[in-house]
Design an enzyme around this catalytic site. Structure first.
Site, PDB file in Angstrom:
ATOM      1  N   ASN A   1      -6.163 -11.226   1.145  1.00 49.52           N
ATOM      2  CA  ASN A   1      -6.978 -10.045   0.870  1.00 49.52           C
ATOM      3  C   ASN A   1      -7.371 -10.049  -0.615  1.00 49.52           C
ATOM      4  O   ASN A   1      -6.518  -9.897  -1.471  1.00 49.52           O
ATOM      5  CB  ASN A   1      -6.142  -8.805   1.224  1.00 49.52           C
ATOM      6  CG  ASN A   1      -6.857  -7.497   0.944  1.00 49.52           C
ATOM      7  OD1 ASN A   1      -7.866  -7.462   0.245  1.00 49.52           O
ATOM      8  ND2 ASN A   1      -6.317  -6.418   1.477  1.00 49.52           N
TER       9      ASN A   1
ATOM     10  N   CYS B   1     -10.873  -1.552  -2.269  1.00 49.18           N
ATOM     11  CA  CYS B   1     -11.364  -2.655  -1.431  1.00 49.18           C
ATOM     12  C   CYS B   1     -12.772  -2.401  -0.897  1.00 49.18           C
ATOM     13  O   CYS B   1     -13.422  -3.317  -0.392  1.00 49.18           O
ATOM     14  CB  CYS B   1     -10.407  -2.910  -0.274  1.00 49.18           C
ATOM     15  SG  CYS B   1      -8.760  -3.341  -0.835  1.00 49.18           S
TER      16      CYS B   1
ATOM     17  N   HIS C   1     -14.198  -6.109   5.443  1.00 48.01           N
ATOM     18  CA  HIS C   1     -13.237  -6.375   4.378  1.00 48.01           C
ATOM     19  C   HIS C   1     -12.073  -7.160   4.979  1.00 48.01           C
ATOM     20  O   HIS C   1     -11.552  -6.816   6.044  1.00 48.01           O
ATOM     21  CB  HIS C   1     -12.751  -5.062   3.766  1.00 48.01           C
ATOM     22  CG  HIS C   1     -11.519  -5.227   2.951  1.00 48.01           C
ATOM     23  ND1 HIS C   1     -11.416  -6.182   1.961  1.00 48.01           N
ATOM     24  CD2 HIS C   1     -10.317  -4.588   2.988  1.00 48.01           C
ATOM     25  CE1 HIS C   1     -10.211  -6.123   1.427  1.00 48.01           C
ATOM     26  NE2 HIS C   1      -9.524  -5.171   2.036  1.00 48.01           N
TER      27      HIS C   1
HETATM   28  O1  UT7 Z   1      -7.076  -3.660   1.750  1.00 46.77           O
HETATM   29  C1  UT7 Z   1      -6.277  -2.832   2.546  1.00 46.77           C
HETATM   30  C2  UT7 Z   1      -4.871  -3.188   2.268  1.00 46.77           C
HETATM   31  N1  UT7 Z   1      -3.863  -3.175   3.245  1.00 46.77           N
HETATM   32  C3  UT7 Z   1      -3.913  -3.416   4.574  1.00 46.77           C
HETATM   33  O2  UT7 Z   1      -4.906  -3.574   5.189  1.00 46.77           O
HETATM   34  C4  UT7 Z   1      -2.595  -3.437   5.262  1.00 46.77           C
HETATM   35  C5  UT7 Z   1      -2.636  -2.952   6.673  1.00 46.77           C
HETATM   36  N2  UT7 Z   1      -1.328  -3.136   7.295  1.00 46.77           N
HETATM   37  C6  UT7 Z   1      -0.891  -4.329   7.694  1.00 46.77           C
HETATM   38  O3  UT7 Z   1      -1.610  -5.304   7.593  1.00 46.77           O
HETATM   39  C7  UT7 Z   1       0.480  -4.420   8.325  1.00 46.77           C
HETATM   40  O4  UT7 Z   1       1.029  -3.125   8.418  1.00 46.77           O
HETATM   41  C8  UT7 Z   1       1.449  -5.340   7.509  1.00 46.77           C
HETATM   42  C9  UT7 Z   1       0.998  -6.790   7.661  1.00 46.77           C
HETATM   43  C10 UT7 Z   1       1.447  -4.954   6.044  1.00 46.77           C
HETATM   44  C11 UT7 Z   1       2.860  -5.225   8.057  1.00 46.77           C
HETATM   45  O5  UT7 Z   1       2.888  -5.532   9.433  1.00 46.77           O
HETATM   46  P1  UT7 Z   1       3.639  -4.553  10.446  1.00 46.77           P
HETATM   47  O6  UT7 Z   1       3.516  -5.145  11.776  1.00 46.77           O
HETATM   48  O7  UT7 Z   1       3.065  -3.180  10.251  1.00 46.77           O
HETATM   49  O8  UT7 Z   1       5.131  -4.667   9.952  1.00 46.77           O
HETATM   50  P2  UT7 Z   1       6.139  -3.505   9.477  1.00 46.77           P
HETATM   51  O9  UT7 Z   1       5.739  -2.989   8.126  1.00 46.77           O
HETATM   52  O10 UT7 Z   1       6.305  -2.524  10.573  1.00 46.77           O
HETATM   53  O11 UT7 Z   1       7.470  -4.326   9.327  1.00 46.77           O
HETATM   54  C12 UT7 Z   1       8.115  -4.928  10.449  1.00 46.77           C
HETATM   55  C13 UT7 Z   1       9.322  -5.678   9.953  1.00 46.77           C
HETATM   56  C14 UT7 Z   1      10.202  -4.876   9.009  1.00 46.77           C
HETATM   57  O12 UT7 Z   1      11.557  -5.250   9.265  1.00 46.77           O
HETATM   58  P3  UT7 Z   1      12.513  -4.313  10.148  1.00 46.77           P
HETATM   59  O13 UT7 Z   1      12.549  -2.994   9.418  1.00 46.77           O
HETATM   60  O14 UT7 Z   1      11.868  -4.230  11.495  1.00 46.77           O
HETATM   61  O15 UT7 Z   1      13.798  -5.075  10.138  1.00 46.77           O
HETATM   62  C15 UT7 Z   1       9.824  -5.360   7.639  1.00 46.77           C
HETATM   63  O16 UT7 Z   1      10.845  -5.220   6.686  1.00 46.77           O
HETATM   64  O17 UT7 Z   1       8.902  -6.811   9.193  1.00 46.77           O
HETATM   65  C16 UT7 Z   1       9.557  -6.815   7.920  1.00 46.77           C
HETATM   66  N3  UT7 Z   1       8.665  -7.430   6.928  1.00 46.77           N
HETATM   67  C17 UT7 Z   1       8.631  -8.764   6.729  1.00 46.77           C
HETATM   68  N4  UT7 Z   1       9.320  -9.792   7.290  1.00 46.77           N
HETATM   69  C18 UT7 Z   1       9.026 -11.030   6.857  1.00 46.77           C
HETATM   70  C19 UT7 Z   1       7.787  -6.832   6.114  1.00 46.77           C
HETATM   71  N5  UT7 Z   1       7.160  -7.763   5.371  1.00 46.77           N
HETATM   72  C20 UT7 Z   1       7.677  -8.951   5.730  1.00 46.77           C
HETATM   73  C21 UT7 Z   1       7.428 -10.280   5.326  1.00 46.77           C
HETATM   74  N6  UT7 Z   1       8.125 -11.279   5.913  1.00 46.77           N
HETATM   75  N7  UT7 Z   1       6.520 -10.564   4.373  1.00 46.77           N
END
Ligand code: UT7
Length: 320
Positions: free
Chosen positions: A277, A109, A247
């Site tokens: 993204n 990225c 980014h």
């Molecule tokens: O170019 C660089 C690329 N990547 C990034 O910049 C990513 C950086 N990270 C992020 O943007 C965030 O970490 C995410 C948006 C990917 C995830 O958000 P989060 O607040 O860190 O969520 P999490 O991974 O801690 O997940 C929280 C909950 C989980 O459920 P449980 O275990 O609490 O029951 C996940 O399974 O949200 C669930 N979850 C979803 N729910 C609905 C994960 N993805 C989804 C989804 N829809 N798409």
């Protein structure tokens, strides 16, 4: 070094959060509140080189520069159509650029920032007159469309700037690119496994895997570090910067960085809602959208900062 113009291209097909909720267990409220993304553009009958070509064609049309005067083409991408030839070489062919130094850069990225940094040096060293610097990705190719952790985040697209080696005017004030080892494999896609007479392995899949929260923390930390270093080394105050073009990964990353730098979040222009993204394409897409909206005025100071797999990051400070 002068930025003569910008261009971008997004594929026509759009996938909304509502559409995604029919593919995986997700919903619009979750995706918008966690990322700021509402929809993303995805390729259908196009590939990365088509997106790169269309973005480059747009800037050639608006600037009127003749393809015979283009001496450098760099495409930042981690999702090329094929391994050989490079996307830059396909752009050369598609646009009938008769003769130029051309190659791809893979810094995930952060690719566009790396490409712009490399281009600035190369154009000075070789006294090239014009260079096309493109970020282009068909990221949807490496996404597992059953994985809700990643499939809601990414989109396809391309953006470009046309650089002119101008003796009197220098718009690229500062560049710095770096990488640190990704010891915990927080962001990584698959690839082709070794398969030869000594080692017959099965071919791996290409899907992207990500430890979201680790990437989030890394992003906020290194962006602040990288921007602060740029400001200290150029003697420019954070408040004196007109726009921060980061980014586009997640609107919460932009908000966190704005808060940490004590800069109003309005200075962090974002296309996330519509594009998701787009990896190496995201920064030049934002620049082109802002330019078309006439938000960029002569003399404005703009910080461009990328971060991503590698782990890579870098900042370029430009004066519009
Ligand atoms: O170019 C660089 C690329 N990547 C990034 O910049 C990513 C950086 N990270 C992020 O943007 C965030 O970490 C995410 C948006 C990917 C995830 O958000 P989060 O607040 O860190 O969520 P999490 O991974 O801690 O997940 C929280 C909950 C989980 O459920 P449980 O275990 O609490 O029951 C996940 O399974 O949200 C669930 N979850 C979803 N729910 C609905 C994960 N993805 C989804 C989804 N829809 N798409």
């Amino acid at each position: 070094m002068r930025i003569l113009g910008t261009g971008s291209y997004l594929p026509q097909n759009k996938l909304s959060n509502e559409d995604l909720s029919k593919l995986v267990d997700t919903n619009d409220e979750w995706v918008v509140s966690r990322t700021g993304i509402k929809s993303r553009h995805l390729v259908k009958d196009e590939n990365t080189s088509d997106l790169a070509t269309k973005a480059a064609k747009a800037v050639l049309e608006t600037t009127g520069v003749d393809v015979r005067d283009i001496q450098l083409v760099i495409v930042a991408t981690s999702t090329p159509d094929v391994f050989i030839p490079g996307v830059a070489h396909q752009v050369l062919k598609n646009l009938h650029i008769p003769n130029a130094m051309a190659f791809d850069v893979n810094a995930a990225c952060t690719g566009f920032i790396y490409a712009l940094d490399v281009a600035t040096s190369l154009m000075q060293t070789h006294a090239f007159k014009y260079g096309l610097i493109i970020g282009a990705e068909a990221f949807s190719k490496v996404i597992d469309w059953h994985d809700r952790n990643t499939c809601v985040l990414f989109g396809d697209g391309a953006g470009t700037v046309l650089l002119e080696n101008h003796q009197e005017k220098n718009q690229i004030i500062y560049t710095s690119c770096t990488a640190i080892p990704d010891v915990d494999d927080v962001l990584k896609s698959g690839g082709i496994a070794v398969n030869n007479p000594f080692n017959r392995q099965k071919t791996d899949n290409f899907f992207l895997g990500m430890k979201g929260q680790e990437v989030f923390k890394f992003a906020v930390r290194v962006v602040c570090e990288s921007v602060n270093k740029a400001l200290v080394e150029t003697g420019i105050d954070a408040q004196a910067v007109d726009y921060y073009v980061l980014h586009q990964a997640n609107s919460r990353i932009l908000d966190h960085v704005a808060k940490k730098l004590s800069v109003p979040s309005e200075k962090f222009y974002s296309t996330l809602e519509d594009t998701g993204n787009t990896s190496a394409a995201s920064i030049p897409i934002v620049l082109d959208v802002m330019d078309r909206k006439q938000l960029l005025k002569k003399g404005m100071k703009i910080v461009l900062t990328g971060f991503g797999a590698g782990l890579t990051y870098g900042t370029i400070l430009i004066e519009w």
